[in-house]
Design a protein around this motif. Structure first.
Motif, PDB file in Angstrom:
ATOM      1  N   GLN A  52       0.822  -1.193   0.000  1.00 41.82           N
ATOM      2  CA  GLN A  52       0.000   0.000   0.000  1.00 41.82           C
ATOM      3  C   GLN A  52       0.865   1.255   0.000  1.00 41.82           C
ATOM      4  OE1 GLN A  52      -2.980   0.077   3.040  1.00 41.82           O
ATOM      5  NE2 GLN A  52      -3.207   2.289   2.969  1.00 41.82           N
ATOM      6  N   ARG A  53       1.929   1.240   0.808  1.00 44.10           N
ATOM      7  CA  ARG A  53       2.816   2.391   0.877  1.00 44.10           C
ATOM      8  C   ARG A  53       3.543   2.589  -0.451  1.00 44.10           C
ATOM      9  NH1 ARG A  53       3.366   7.337   2.303  1.00 44.10           N
ATOM     10  NH2 ARG A  53       5.430   7.957   3.036  1.00 44.10           N
ATOM     11  N   PHE A  54       3.968   1.476  -1.075  1.00 44.50           N
ATOM     12  CA  PHE A  54       4.643   1.584  -2.361  1.00 44.50           C
ATOM     13  C   PHE A  54       3.719   2.202  -3.403  1.00 44.50           C
ATOM     14  CE2 PHE A  54       5.333  -0.355  -6.575  1.00 44.50           C
ATOM     15  CZ  PHE A  54       6.564   0.211  -6.876  1.00 44.50           C
ATOM     16  N   THR A  55       2.449   1.795  -3.413  1.00 41.19           N
ATOM     17  CA  THR A  55       1.480   2.348  -4.359  1.00 41.19           C
ATOM     18  C   THR A  55       1.316   3.850  -4.155  1.00 41.19           C
ATOM     19  OG1 THR A  55       0.288   0.256  -4.445  1.00 41.19           O
ATOM     20  CG2 THR A  55      -0.888   2.193  -5.198  1.00 41.19           C
ATOM     21  N   GLU A  56       1.241   4.267  -2.892  1.00 35.28           N
ATOM     22  CA  GLU A  56       1.111   5.699  -2.600  1.00 35.28           C
ATOM     23  C   GLU A  56       2.333   6.474  -3.091  1.00 35.28           C
ATOM     24  OE1 GLU A  56      -1.312   7.380  -1.309  1.00 35.28           O
ATOM     25  OE2 GLU A  56      -2.676   5.813  -0.646  1.00 35.28           O
ATOM     26  N   LEU A  57       3.517   5.963  -2.757  1.00 35.70           N
ATOM     27  CA  LEU A  57       4.740   6.664  -3.145  1.00 35.70           C
ATOM     28  C   LEU A  57       4.919   6.687  -4.656  1.00 35.70           C
ATOM     29  CD1 LEU A  57       7.171   5.267  -0.415  1.00 35.70           C
ATOM     30  CD2 LEU A  57       6.202   7.569  -0.539  1.00 35.70           C
ATOM     31  N   LEU A  58       4.585   5.582  -5.320  1.00 37.71           N
ATOM     32  CA  LEU A  58       4.721   5.528  -6.773  1.00 37.71           C
ATOM     33  C   LEU A  58       3.785   6.525  -7.431  1.00 37.71           C
ATOM     34  CD1 LEU A  58       5.814   4.278  -9.342  1.00 37.71           C
ATOM     35  CD2 LEU A  58       4.115   2.462  -9.123  1.00 37.71           C
ATOM     36  N   GLY A  59       2.552   6.596  -6.949  1.00 33.10           N
ATOM     37  CA  GLY A  59       1.603   7.549  -7.510  1.00 33.10           C
ATOM     38  C   GLY A  59       2.081   8.982  -7.354  1.00 33.10           C
ATOM     39  N   LYS A  60       2.599   9.321  -6.171  1.00 32.96           N
ATOM     40  CA  LYS A  60       3.084  10.680  -5.950  1.00 32.96           C
ATOM     41  C   LYS A  60       4.336  10.960  -6.765  1.00 32.96           C
ATOM     42  CE  LYS A  60       2.498  12.560  -1.923  1.00 32.96           C
ATOM     43  NZ  LYS A  60       2.560  12.921  -0.500  1.00 32.96           N
ATOM     44  N   ARG A  61       5.162   9.914  -6.995  1.00 36.30           N
ATOM     45  CA  ARG A  61       6.360  10.083  -7.827  1.00 36.30           C
ATOM     46  C   ARG A  61       5.967  10.417  -9.255  1.00 36.30           C
ATOM     47  NH1 ARG A  61       9.620  11.161 -10.861  1.00 36.30           N
ATOM     48  NH2 ARG A  61      11.564  10.106 -11.433  1.00 36.30           N
ATOM     49  N   LEU A  62       4.988   9.694  -9.807  1.00 36.36           N
ATOM     50  CA  LEU A  62       4.557   9.928 -11.183  1.00 36.36           C
ATOM     51  C   LEU A  62       3.838  11.263 -11.325  1.00 36.36           C
ATOM     52  CD1 LEU A  62       3.296   6.350 -12.126  1.00 36.36           C
ATOM     53  CD2 LEU A  62       5.459   7.415 -12.742  1.00 36.36           C
ATOM     54  N   ALA A  63       3.145  11.680 -10.260  1.00 38.49           N
ATOM     55  CA  ALA A  63       2.422  12.950 -10.304  1.00 38.49           C
ATOM     56  C   ALA A  63       3.330  14.147 -10.036  1.00 38.49           C
ATOM     57  CB  ALA A  63       1.292  12.932  -9.279  1.00 38.49           C
ATOM     58  N   GLY A  64       4.590  13.883  -9.674  1.00 35.87           N
ATOM     59  CA  GLY A  64       5.524  14.961  -9.392  1.00 35.87           C
ATOM     60  C   GLY A  64       5.283  15.621  -8.047  1.00 35.87           C
ATOM     61  N   GLU A  65       4.652  14.896  -7.110  1.00 37.48           N
ATOM     62  CA  GLU A  65       4.317  15.461  -5.816  1.00 37.48           C
ATOM     63  C   GLU A  65       5.104  14.809  -4.678  1.00 37.48           C
ATOM     64  OE1 GLU A  65       0.141  15.094  -5.334  1.00 37.48           O
ATOM     65  OE2 GLU A  65      -0.355  16.362  -7.041  1.00 37.48           O
ATOM     66  N   ILE A  66       6.127  14.049  -4.996  1.00 35.20           N
ATOM     67  CA  ILE A  66       6.860  13.330  -3.966  1.00 35.20           C
ATOM     68  C   ILE A  66       7.900  14.243  -3.329  1.00 35.20           C
ATOM     69  CG2 ILE A  66       8.649  12.423  -5.527  1.00 35.20           C
ATOM     70  CD1 ILE A  66       8.355   9.743  -3.970  1.00 35.20           C
ATOM     71  N   SER A  67       8.051  14.123  -2.011  1.00 35.30           N
ATOM     72  CA  SER A  67       9.028  14.926  -1.282  1.00 35.30           C
ATOM     73  C   SER A  67      10.367  14.185  -1.250  1.00 35.30           C
ATOM     74  CB  SER A  67       8.529  15.171   0.141  1.00 35.30           C
ATOM     75  OG  SER A  67       8.506  13.948   0.863  1.00 35.30           O
ATOM     76  N   PRO A  68      11.456  14.891  -0.884  1.00 33.24           N
ATOM     77  CA  PRO A  68      12.756  14.200  -0.789  1.00 33.24           C
ATOM     78  C   PRO A  68      12.725  13.028   0.182  1.00 33.24           C
ATOM     79  CG  PRO A  68      13.073  16.571  -0.821  1.00 33.24           C
ATOM     80  CD  PRO A  68      11.597  16.345  -0.730  1.00 33.24           C
ATOM     81  N   LYS A  69      12.049  13.177   1.318  1.00 33.46           N
ATOM     82  CA  LYS A  69      11.995  12.078   2.292  1.00 33.46           C
ATOM     83  C   LYS A  69      11.255  10.880   1.706  1.00 33.46           C
ATOM     84  CE  LYS A  69      10.147  14.479   5.659  1.00 33.46           C
ATOM     85  NZ  LYS A  69      10.174  15.862   5.152  1.00 33.46           N
ATOM     86  N   GLU A  70      10.170  11.169   0.977  1.00 31.39           N
ATOM     87  CA  GLU A  70       9.397  10.081   0.377  1.00 31.39           C
ATOM     88  C   GLU A  70      10.192   9.390  -0.733  1.00 31.39           C
ATOM     89  OE1 GLU A  70       4.821  11.607   0.795  1.00 31.39           O
ATOM     90  OE2 GLU A  70       6.125  12.629  -0.631  1.00 31.39           O
ATOM     91  N   LEU A  71      10.991  10.160  -1.461  1.00 29.81           N
ATOM     92  CA  LEU A  71      11.801   9.577  -2.519  1.00 29.81           C
ATOM     93  C   LEU A  71      12.839   8.607  -1.945  1.00 29.81           C
ATOM     94  CD1 LEU A  71      12.223   9.598  -5.570  1.00 29.81           C
ATOM     95  CD2 LEU A  71      13.875  11.443  -5.265  1.00 29.81           C
ATOM     96  N   ILE A  72      13.394   8.953  -0.790  1.00 25.54           N
ATOM     97  CA  ILE A  72      14.334   8.048  -0.126  1.00 25.54           C
ATOM     98  C   ILE A  72      13.629   6.768   0.293  1.00 25.54           C
ATOM     99  CG2 ILE A  72      15.776   7.759   1.928  1.00 25.54           C
ATOM    100  CD1 ILE A  72      16.387  10.765   1.763  1.00 25.54           C
ATOM    101  N   GLU A  73      12.409   6.905   0.792  1.00 23.61           N
ATOM    102  CA  GLU A  73      11.644   5.730   1.187  1.00 23.61           C
ATOM    103  C   GLU A  73      11.316   4.857  -0.014  1.00 23.61           C
ATOM    104  OE1 GLU A  73       7.537   4.579   3.597  1.00 23.61           O
ATOM    105  OE2 GLU A  73       8.038   6.681   3.193  1.00 23.61           O
ATOM    106  N   LEU A  74      10.957   5.496  -1.128  1.00 22.01           N
ATOM    107  CA  LEU A  74      10.671   4.740  -2.343  1.00 22.01           C
ATOM    108  C   LEU A  74      11.903   3.998  -2.827  1.00 22.01           C
ATOM    109  CD1 LEU A  74       8.802   3.994  -4.693  1.00 22.01           C
ATOM    110  CD2 LEU A  74       9.427   6.149  -5.791  1.00 22.01           C
ATOM    111  N   LYS A  75      13.059   4.628  -2.719  1.00 22.60           N
ATOM    112  CA  LYS A  75      14.319   3.989  -3.099  1.00 22.60           C
ATOM    113  C   LYS A  75      14.551   2.713  -2.291  1.00 22.60           C
ATOM    114  CE  LYS A  75      18.742   3.550  -4.314  1.00 22.60           C
ATOM    115  NZ  LYS A  75      19.218   3.260  -5.658  1.00 22.60           N
ATOM    116  N   GLU A  76      14.267   2.778  -1.007  1.00 23.25           N
ATOM    117  CA  GLU A  76      14.455   1.609  -0.152  1.00 23.25           C
ATOM    118  C   GLU A  76      13.513   0.472  -0.556  1.00 23.25           C
ATOM    119  OE1 GLU A  76      16.689   1.078   2.253  1.00 23.25           O
ATOM    120  OE2 GLU A  76      17.625   2.972   1.713  1.00 23.25           O
ATOM    121  N   LEU A  77      12.269   0.804  -0.846  1.00 23.56           N
ATOM    122  CA  LEU A  77      11.302  -0.223  -1.246  1.00 23.56           C
ATOM    123  C   LEU A  77      11.702  -0.869  -2.568  1.00 23.56           C
ATOM    124  CD1 LEU A  77       7.913   1.501  -0.317  1.00 23.56           C
ATOM    125  CD2 LEU A  77       9.089  -0.326   0.903  1.00 23.56           C
ATOM    126  N   LEU A  78      12.200  -0.070  -3.505  1.00 20.14           N
ATOM    127  CA  LEU A  78      12.619  -0.605  -4.796  1.00 20.14           C
ATOM    128  C   LEU A  78      13.826  -1.522  -4.660  1.00 20.14           C
ATOM    129  CD1 LEU A  78      12.235   2.563  -7.059  1.00 20.14           C
ATOM    130  CD2 LEU A  78      10.816   0.511  -7.103  1.00 20.14           C
TER     131      LEU A  78
END
Length: 345
Positions: A4-30
Motif C-alpha cells: 500500500q505504501r509503495f502504491t502511494e509513493l509511486l503515484g506521488k512520484r509519477l504525479a511529481g508530488e513526492i518529497s525528498p523524504k518520500e523519494l528516499i523511502e521509495l528507493k528503499e522499497l525498490l
C-alpha cells in the motif's frame, strides 16, 4: 502495508508530488523488491515525456544525498578515528531521515482523528435538479462541475488533514494541488484519492455501473468491498465497474467521438460539460438515461426490444423531439409524450 505504501509513493512520484523524504523511502522499497522495481519501470516508461534523468531514481537519489551537508573529515594520521566519526555522522543523518519518514507515514496513513472528534464540521449540500447543471468552487479553490440529478456534500471549510467530500451522481473535479491535505471523494461503492487534478466521476444510483474518467494527473481508487486493493488510474484512462455489487472492473482508454481529434472536446465521457449528448454504438436504453438528465424528462419503454437498439450520434442544441425524430430515421419506433413522460413503443 508495504504494498500500500509503495502504491502511494509511486503515484506521488509519477504525479511529481513526492518529497525528498518520500523519494528516499521509495528507493528503499525498490531495492528490496523485484516486483516493485518492474512495476516502477513499467509505469515510468509510460510517462516518457518527462525530462531525461528524472526517470532514473538512482540519479535523483544521488542528488538528494549531495544536498545533505556532511563535513569532510580533516586528514589525520590515525585512520581509524576519522572513519568511525564519518560513520557516526552518516548514522545520525540516517536516523534522522528514518524518523522523518516514519513520522510522515504515521501522519499520512494514520491521521489522529481524536482531535477532530470534538470539532463541529459544518456540512453543506448542493443538489442539481434534472435537466440542469451547476458549478461550485470549494473553500480550497477546487472547482467542481455537477451534472444533472447530482448531489455533492462538502464542508464549509477544510479544517482537517484530509479534504473529503461525498458524491452521488456525476461531477467533474479540478482539484487544487495540496500534497499535505489529500482530496478524497466518497461514494456509495468506492472512494477516490486524488494524486493529480482533473477527472470525472459517474455514480448515479439508477445506473448499473460506475465510472471514473481521468483526463490529467493521477488518482487512486479503492472499492469499498475490496479495501486492500489500490487502483491507480493514469491519464486518458477510464475505470468501469459494470456491476456495483462485484469487484471485477476494467480499465480502458477514453473514447473519442472523432478518432482524428484527440483534444478534450472530443472525449465522449465528459461531453456533458459542453452540454452535448454524444454516443457511439450505444444502446437505446443507455441513451435514454443520458437524455433524461439532459432534458429533464422521464423515458419509459413500452416495448422492451427497443432498448437494445444501438445508435451513434452527436447532439448539442437539439430538443428532445429533434433527438428522437433523428433516431427514428435509423430504427423503427414511435414515441408519445404525456407531460414530462415519454413513452417509446
Amino acid at each position: 502495508m508495504t504494498d500500500q505504501r509503495f502504491t502511494e509513493l509511486l503515484g506521488k512520484r509519477l504525479a511529481g508530488e513526492i518529497s525528498p523524504k518520500e523519494l528516499i523511502e521509495l528507493k528503499e522499497l525498490l531495492s528490496k523488491s523485484t516486483v516493485h522495481r518492474n512495476e516502477y519501470e513499467n509505469l515510468t516508461g509510460y510517462f516518457n515525456d518527462e525530462k531525461s534523468g528524472t526517470n532514473n531514481i538512482d540519479s535523483v537519489f544521488e542528488k538528494i544525498k549531495q544536498q545533505i551537508a556532511v563535513p569532510e573529515p580533516k586528514p589525520v594520521q590515525n585512520i581509524e578515528r576519522p572513519v568511525r566519526r564519518e560513520f557516526i555522522n552518516w548514522y545520525r543523518i540516517a536516523a534522522v531521515i528514518a524518523f522523518c519518514i516514519c513520522s510522515f507515514a504515521v501522519y499520512y496513513f494514520f491521521p489522529d482523528n481524536s482531535a477532530g472528534k470534538n470539532d463541529i464540521t459544518e456540512w453543506k449540500v448542493l443538489q442539481t435538479p434534472s435537466g440542469d447543471k451547476s458549478k461550485i468552487i470549494l473553500e480550497d479553490g477546487t472547482q467542481v462541475n455537477l451534472n444533472s440529478k447530482t448531489q455533492l456534500k462538502y464542508p464549509a471549510s477544510f479544517s482537517r488533514k484530509n479534504r473529503e467530500v461525498h458524491l452521488n451522481g456525476e461531477a467533474f473535479f479540478d482539484v487544487k494541488k495540496d500534497s499535505e491535505h489529500p482530496f478524497i471523494i466518497h461514494t456509495k461503492h468506492m472512494s477516490i484519492r486524488v494524486l493529480g487534478t482533473a477527472f470525472d466521476v459517474k455514480v448515479y444510483e439508477d445506473d448499473s455501473f460506475i465510472e471514473t474518467t481521468l483526463v490529467r494527473g493521477l488518482i487512486q481508487i479503492t472499492l469499498n468491498n475490496k479495501p486492500a486493493e489500490k487502483i491507480i488510474l493514469k491519464p486518458n484512462q477510464k475505470f468501469t465497474l459494470a456491476d456495483k455489487n462485484n469487484v471485477n472492473y476494467t480499465i480502458v482508454p477514453l473514447t473519442y467521438y472523432n478518432s482524428r481529434d484527440s483534444s478534450s472536446n472530443s472525449i465522449m465521457e465528459i461531453s456533458w460539460l459542453n452540454d452535448r449528448l454524444v454516443f457511439k454504438n450505444q444502446t437505446f436504453v443507455s441513451i435514454a438515461r443520458e437524455a433524461e438528465r439532459k432534458y429533464g424528462v422521464e423515458i419509459r419503454f413500452k416495448d422492451e426490444k427497443k432498448k437494445d437498439y444501438t445508435f451513434t450520434g452527436k447532439f448539442e442544441k437539439e430538443s428532445i423531439d429533434e433527438l428522437l425524430n433523428a433516431l427514428r430515421y435509423i430504427e423503427n419506433f414511435s414515441y408519445k409524450k404525456e407531460g414530462n413522460i415519454i413513452y417509446i413503443y
